[in-house]
Design a protein around this motif. Structure first.
Motif, PDB file in Angstrom:
ATOM      1  N   ASN A 271       8.463  72.201  53.777  1.00  0.00           N
ATOM      2  CA  ASN A 271       9.031  72.893  54.933  1.00  0.00           C
ATOM      3  C   ASN A 271      10.342  73.524  54.488  1.00  0.00           C
ATOM      4  O   ASN A 271      11.361  72.847  54.345  1.00  0.00           O
ATOM      5  N   SER A 290      11.673  69.330  54.456  1.00  0.00           N
ATOM      6  CA  SER A 290      10.714  68.242  54.269  1.00  0.00           C
ATOM      7  C   SER A 290       9.863  68.562  53.034  1.00  0.00           C
ATOM      8  O   SER A 290       9.057  69.499  53.077  1.00  0.00           O
ATOM      9  N   PRO A 291      10.054  67.810  51.949  1.00  0.00           N
ATOM     10  CA  PRO A 291      11.045  66.744  51.781  1.00  0.00           C
ATOM     11  C   PRO A 291      12.458  67.322  51.686  1.00  0.00           C
ATOM     12  O   PRO A 291      12.644  68.455  51.240  1.00  0.00           O
TER      13      PRO A 291
END
Length: 433
Positions: A271, A290-291
């Motif tokens: 992300n 994310s991560p």
């Protein structure tokens, strides 16, 4: 003036510095690179025009390009001295003249056009230090006249050392719908559409050499990063992994030596925090939520890696900025409950994978640059210089990481609104081949 027809200077005569212009010249304005900064004429007195050799060395021409400085103790130089200079010495002098002033000589005579393409001059030009920080401002052209053809983009360059702005002519490029991708080592990259086809162009604005790159394997509008390798005398263009529709696109790298795109490893599913990227030390960095941390792409190995470097607390927005060699900076606003408190700069400690604060923007600069908490700003870097621009305020601020010095960028007002701005290094010796 023909060098063979000029009498040699008397023995024992000592020529003055070529950087000092004569008191009386008739300034001319060649076509091509136009000075955009309004200033009084550097030499108001009329007199005998300088020889072409003197003009090439920056005498007369150089003074008009630095309108904010005027020397009252200038010393005239005999044109015969310049005409009698050996070619190798003349090239060494020309190599030290600011590139923008040399560009103005190209339309004057074929001799200057040939000199600027001479391998001996290019070698001397490559050996001298860089001109200094310059800002390339780009405004997209529109469709005019009821036709579907686009006019060339509007570009100008602000030379921070000369404190003058110049318009860069890009009429040599195809009339496509282009936008600025980036700049590196004297080259500028554009991408856009030729009708329905997506195209990528790399050019050298000073030599006006350009080339259209082959289509990518997945030829879609993507985030691109340009990097020049001066040792290999080549450049690369990196298309990071992206998502197009419901399909994930792999990473592609263009190498000018091979003149083709190579498909590399696909970026793992992450992300992304933003589409902003930074390239330094043959590595491409992106922010991820994310991560949490960074995704790093090793161009030489063609592999992606995750760096678990947590972002500073209360960071509202952040820009990755590439520094010199391996230095990577994070620039962003710190705030709480949508209240902006300050602008800070961190540097990545690669060994401990943590962000270490290195500077804070002084409050007086912060309030002048961003008057409103939600105001948009841009941030980018070159070597250890970081530039901040504000779209609404039309201001530019420069920070020198090594000297820890903040300074406003002169002649910047009203040039940044609705424009893309990048650092630009003017060079004649960078080839697009």
């Amino acid at each position: 003036m023909d060098a063979a027809a000029v009498m040699a200077p008397p023995r024992g005569a000592r020529p003055t510095s070529p950087s000092r212009p004569p008191k009386a010249i008739r300034s001319t304005k060649p076509r091509g690179l136009d000075e955009d900064t309004a200033a009084p004429p550097a030499f108001p007195n009329k007199g005998k025009p300088p020889s072409s050799a003197a003009a090439a060395a920056g005498i007369g021409v150089g003074a008009s390009a630095s309108p904010l400085h005027h020397h009252s103790d200038v010393v005239p130089m005999d044109a015969a001295v310049w005409a009698g200079l050996p070619d190798d010495l003349l090239l060494e002098v020309l190599a030290r003249v600011p590139p923008f002033l040399l560009f103005r000589l190209r339309p004057v005579a074929r001799r200057w056009e040939a000199i600027l393409r001479d391998p001996a001059f290019l070698a001397a030009h490559a050996a001298v230090p860089s001109h200094g920080p310059c800002l390339l401002t780009f405004s997209r052209a529109g469709i005019g006249g009821g036709s579907q053809t686009h006019s060339p983009p509007h570009c100008s360059v602000l030379s921070v050392p000369l404190r003058a702005r110049y318009r860069l002519p890009f009429a040599f490029l195809p009339p496509w719908d282009l936008w600025l991708v980036g700049s590196s080592g004297g080259l500028v990259c554009f991408s856009g559409f030729d009708g329905a086809a997506f195209r990528t162009i790399v050019c050298n604005p000073l030599t006006q050499a350009w080339r259209v790159l082959p289509d990518m394997h997945y030829n879609q509008q993507r985030q691109l990063v340009l990097t020049v390798d001066k040792t290999r005398r080549s450049f690369k263009l990196i298309a990071a992994g992206d998502v197009y529709g419901d399909k994930t696109l792999p990473t592609e790298v263009y190498d000018s030596k091979e003149n083709k795109w190579l498909v590399h490893q696909m970026m793992p599913a992450v992300n992304l925090c933003s589409s902003k990227m930074a390239f330094c030390d043959s590595r491409l960095y992106l922010e991820t939520l994310s991560p949490l941390g960074l995704m790093m792409y090793r161009v030489d190995a063609g592999q992606w890696e995750h760096i678990p470097a947590k972002f500073p607390r209360s960071l509202l927005d952040g820009y990755l900025v590439a520094g010199a060699r391996t230095r990577l900076f994070l620039v962003g606003r710190i705030g709480l409950y949508s209240t902006i408190h300050s602008m800070r700069i961190w540097e990545l400690d690669h060994g401990r994978t943590v962000w270490v604060e290195v500077s804070r923007m002084p409050p007086r600069y912060f309030r002048a640059l961003l008057r409103f908490s939600a105001e948009r700003f841009e941030c980018f870097g070159q070597d250890n210089l970081i530039c901040f621009t504000s779209w609404n305020q039309g201001k530019g601020l420069l920070y020198d990481v090594d000297k820890k010095a903040w300074s406003w960028i002169a002649a910047c007002a009203n040039q940044l609104c609705n424009s893309q701005v990048r650092f630009y290094e003017p060079r004649f010796d960078t080839s697009i081949c």
